[in-house]
Design a protein around this motif. Structure first.
Motif, PDB file in Angstrom:
ATOM      1  N   PHE A   8      -6.129   1.905  24.439  1.00 32.53           N
ATOM      2  CA  PHE A   8      -6.489   3.049  23.611  1.00 32.53           C
ATOM      3  C   PHE A   8      -5.605   3.119  22.371  1.00 32.53           C
ATOM      4  CE2 PHE A   8      -8.076   4.151  27.734  1.00 32.53           C
ATOM      5  CZ  PHE A   8      -9.181   4.961  27.518  1.00 32.53           C
ATOM      6  N   GLY A   9      -6.186   3.553  21.265  1.00 29.88           N
ATOM      7  CA  GLY A   9      -5.383   3.745  20.072  1.00 29.88           C
ATOM      8  C   GLY A   9      -6.236   4.213  18.910  1.00 29.88           C
ATOM      9  N   THR A  10      -5.557   4.735  17.878  1.00 33.96           N
ATOM     10  CA  THR A  10      -6.299   5.096  16.672  1.00 33.96           C
ATOM     11  C   THR A  10      -6.549   3.839  15.837  1.00 33.96           C
ATOM     12  OG1 THR A  10      -4.190   5.710  15.668  1.00 33.96           O
ATOM     13  CG2 THR A  10      -5.549   7.504  16.520  1.00 33.96           C
ATOM     14  N   PHE A  11      -5.700   2.806  16.001  1.00 34.34           N
ATOM     15  CA  PHE A  11      -5.848   1.547  15.275  1.00 34.34           C
ATOM     16  C   PHE A  11      -6.099   1.819  13.787  1.00 34.34           C
ATOM     17  CE2 PHE A  11      -7.267   0.698  19.705  1.00 34.34           C
ATOM     18  CZ  PHE A  11      -6.149  -0.029  20.084  1.00 34.34           C
ATOM     19  N   ASN A  12      -5.080   2.442  13.191  1.00 33.31           N
ATOM     20  CA  ASN A  12      -5.190   2.981  11.831  1.00 33.31           C
ATOM     21  C   ASN A  12      -4.130   2.374  10.893  1.00 33.31           C
ATOM     22  OD1 ASN A  12      -6.160   4.839   9.837  1.00 33.31           O
ATOM     23  ND2 ASN A  12      -4.530   6.267  10.341  1.00 33.31           N
ATOM     24  N   PRO A  13      -4.160   1.048  10.617  1.00 33.48           N
ATOM     25  CA  PRO A  13      -5.127   0.033  11.043  1.00 33.48           C
ATOM     26  C   PRO A  13      -4.650  -0.761  12.256  1.00 33.48           C
ATOM     27  CG  PRO A  13      -3.720  -0.899   9.357  1.00 33.48           C
ATOM     28  CD  PRO A  13      -3.235   0.513   9.602  1.00 33.48           C
ATOM     29  N   ILE A  14      -5.574  -1.526  12.852  1.00 35.02           N
ATOM     30  CA  ILE A  14      -5.196  -2.501  13.879  1.00 35.02           C
ATOM     31  C   ILE A  14      -4.328  -3.564  13.205  1.00 35.02           C
ATOM     32  CG2 ILE A  14      -7.349  -3.826  13.535  1.00 35.02           C
ATOM     33  CD1 ILE A  14      -7.198  -4.462  16.580  1.00 35.02           C
ATOM     34  N   HIS A  15      -3.282  -4.031  13.888  1.00 33.76           N
ATOM     35  CA  HIS A  15      -2.376  -5.013  13.276  1.00 33.76           C
ATOM     36  C   HIS A  15      -2.032  -6.122  14.267  1.00 33.76           C
ATOM     37  CE1 HIS A  15       0.790  -2.999  15.524  1.00 33.76           C
ATOM     38  NE2 HIS A  15       0.548  -1.853  14.892  1.00 33.76           N
ATOM     39  N   ILE A  16      -1.221  -7.070  13.821  1.00 36.29           N
ATOM     40  CA  ILE A  16      -0.919  -8.234  14.663  1.00 36.29           C
ATOM     41  C   ILE A  16      -0.199  -7.839  15.961  1.00 36.29           C
ATOM     42  CG2 ILE A  16      -0.945  -9.969  12.829  1.00 36.29           C
ATOM     43  CD1 ILE A  16       2.258  -9.787  13.053  1.00 36.29           C
ATOM     44  N   SER A 162       1.457   0.954  12.681  1.00 38.06           N
ATOM     45  CA  SER A 162       0.440   1.260  11.667  1.00 38.06           C
ATOM     46  C   SER A 162       1.016   2.182  10.597  1.00 38.06           C
ATOM     47  CB  SER A 162      -0.775   1.919  12.332  1.00 38.06           C
ATOM     48  OG  SER A 162      -1.361   1.027  13.258  1.00 38.06           O
ATOM     49  N   THR A 163       1.903   3.090  11.004  1.00 38.10           N
ATOM     50  CA  THR A 163       2.542   4.014  10.056  1.00 38.10           C
ATOM     51  C   THR A 163       3.322   3.236   9.004  1.00 38.10           C
ATOM     52  OG1 THR A 163       2.778   5.593  11.864  1.00 38.10           O
ATOM     53  CG2 THR A 163       4.051   6.042   9.870  1.00 38.10           C
ATOM     54  N   PHE A 164       4.118   2.268   9.469  1.00 38.16           N
ATOM     55  CA  PHE A 164       4.900   1.415   8.574  1.00 38.16           C
ATOM     56  C   PHE A 164       3.982   0.681   7.592  1.00 38.16           C
ATOM     57  CE2 PHE A 164       6.658  -2.735   7.481  1.00 38.16           C
ATOM     58  CZ  PHE A 164       7.949  -2.426   7.065  1.00 38.16           C
ATOM     59  N   ILE A 165       2.875   0.150   8.110  1.00 44.31           N
ATOM     60  CA  ILE A 165       1.919  -0.584   7.279  1.00 44.31           C
ATOM     61  C   ILE A 165       1.310   0.329   6.221  1.00 44.31           C
ATOM     62  CG2 ILE A 165      -0.356  -1.716   7.311  1.00 44.31           C
ATOM     63  CD1 ILE A 165       0.552  -2.938  10.064  1.00 44.31           C
ATOM     64  N   ARG A 166       0.834   1.499   6.633  1.00 38.75           N
ATOM     65  CA  ARG A 166       0.211   2.437   5.680  1.00 38.75           C
ATOM     66  C   ARG A 166       1.192   2.850   4.590  1.00 38.75           C
ATOM     67  NH1 ARG A 166      -1.418   4.966  10.443  1.00 38.75           N
ATOM     68  NH2 ARG A 166      -0.033   6.735  10.036  1.00 38.75           N
ATOM     69  N   LYS A 167       2.395   3.236   5.027  1.00 39.15           N
ATOM     70  CA  LYS A 167       3.405   3.738   4.094  1.00 39.15           C
ATOM     71  C   LYS A 167       3.775   2.679   3.054  1.00 39.15           C
ATOM     72  CE  LYS A 167       7.960   4.651   4.910  1.00 39.15           C
ATOM     73  NZ  LYS A 167       8.982   5.013   5.890  1.00 39.15           N
ATOM     74  N   LEU A 171       3.127   1.957  -1.111  1.00 41.93           N
ATOM     75  CA  LEU A 171       4.231   1.718  -2.050  1.00 41.93           C
ATOM     76  C   LEU A 171       4.084   0.391  -2.800  1.00 41.93           C
ATOM     77  CD1 LEU A 171       7.236   2.874   0.187  1.00 41.93           C
ATOM     78  CD2 LEU A 171       6.260   4.098  -1.771  1.00 41.93           C
ATOM     79  N   GLY A 172       3.000  -0.326  -2.503  1.00 40.60           N
ATOM     80  CA  GLY A 172       2.762  -1.590  -3.203  1.00 40.60           C
ATOM     81  C   GLY A 172       3.447  -2.794  -2.586  1.00 40.60           C
ATOM     82  N   LYS A 173       4.000  -2.636  -1.368  1.00 40.63           N
ATOM     83  CA  LYS A 173       4.637  -3.774  -0.688  1.00 40.63           C
ATOM     84  C   LYS A 173       3.554  -4.697  -0.133  1.00 40.63           C
ATOM     85  CE  LYS A 173       8.882  -1.930  -0.746  1.00 40.63           C
ATOM     86  NZ  LYS A 173       9.797  -2.356  -1.792  1.00 40.63           N
ATOM     87  N   ASN A 174       3.884  -5.983  -0.007  1.00 43.28           N
ATOM     88  CA  ASN A 174       2.935  -6.922   0.573  1.00 43.28           C
ATOM     89  C   ASN A 174       3.079  -6.893   2.098  1.00 43.28           C
ATOM     90  OD1 ASN A 174       1.412  -9.049   1.486  1.00 43.28           O
ATOM     91  ND2 ASN A 174       2.158 -10.507  -0.030  1.00 43.28           N
ATOM     92  N   ILE A 175       2.127  -6.268   2.768  1.00 49.12           N
ATOM     93  CA  ILE A 175       2.173  -6.146   4.230  1.00 49.12           C
ATOM     94  C   ILE A 175       1.108  -7.045   4.877  1.00 49.12           C
ATOM     95  CG2 ILE A 175       3.250  -3.869   4.468  1.00 49.12           C
ATOM     96  CD1 ILE A 175      -0.512  -4.291   4.347  1.00 49.12           C
TER      97      ILE A 175
END
Length: 194
Positions: A8-16, A162-167, A171-175
């Motif tokens: 289960f998850g919000t997968f916001n977004p799904i990541h590796i 996912s929070t780290f990825i969104r944030k 900020l324009g970082k390459n994630i």
């Protein structure tokens, strides 16, 4: 009868991190498949940063389409909100009980608060739990230690969120390296989380 692990998850977004854990569960435990159950709204999370359900489902679909044992699920989209795991399990049981045996996949951090879940006793009486390691504070309650229905799976510890990825995307970082390629392309094309 196929044994299905429900992730289960919000997968916001799904990541590796999600993908590594799900794939590890299906390859190194007795689970036959893992279903990513995309949660429309968790009783514990506010909705302000959540993408629409269909976009999050589409990203899970994109991430899993080349993995035969990993499946996206939108089963919770039609259930009453807020959604509790016990209700979803009962619904799945009624829909598929002849073909599948359902189990729960959760992180060790969730197991530490499992006693606060709605009807957790009923969940544990009827379903097996597959727990992957997470770095987190707090302790697992004694009642869950060495429990016959709780399986500790020695999956890799994935500290990606996912929070780290969104944030950092905002900020324009390459994630990009933290996402399956198909998810990155969908997210970029749709201009999400900018």
């Amino acid at each position: 009868m196929k044994k299905i692990g429900l992730y289960f998850g919000t997968f916001n977004p799904i990541h590796i991190g999600h993908m590594v854990i799900a794939n590890h569960m299906v390859e190194f435990s007795d689970l036959d498949e893992v279903w990513f159950v995309v949660t429309p709204q968790s009783p514990f999370k506010t909705k302000k940063t959540l993408l629409d359900n269909h976009h999050r489902y589409q990203m899970v679909f994109e991430a899993t389409k080349d993995f035969t044992k990993l499946k996206p699920s939108k089963i919770e989209f039609d259930l009453p909100q807020p959604n509790y795991t016990i209700n979803t399990l009962v619904h799945l049981e009624e829909t598929y009980s002849a073909d599948f045996k359902f189990c729960l996949i959760m992180g060790a951090d969730n197991l530490k608060s499992f006693h606060k879940w709605k009807n957790y006793e009923a969940i544990l009486a009827n379903y097996e739990l597959y727990v992957y390691p997470r770095i987190s504070d707090g302790a697992i309650e004694d009642q869950f230690k060495n429990h016959p229905k709780i399986h500790q799976v020695n999956a890799p510890i994935m500290e990606v969120s996912s929070t780290f990825i969104r944030k950092n995307h905002a900020l324009g970082k390459n994630i990009r390296a933290l996402l399956p390629d198909t998810v990155w392309h969908y997210m970029d094309e749709m201009n999400f989380y900018r």
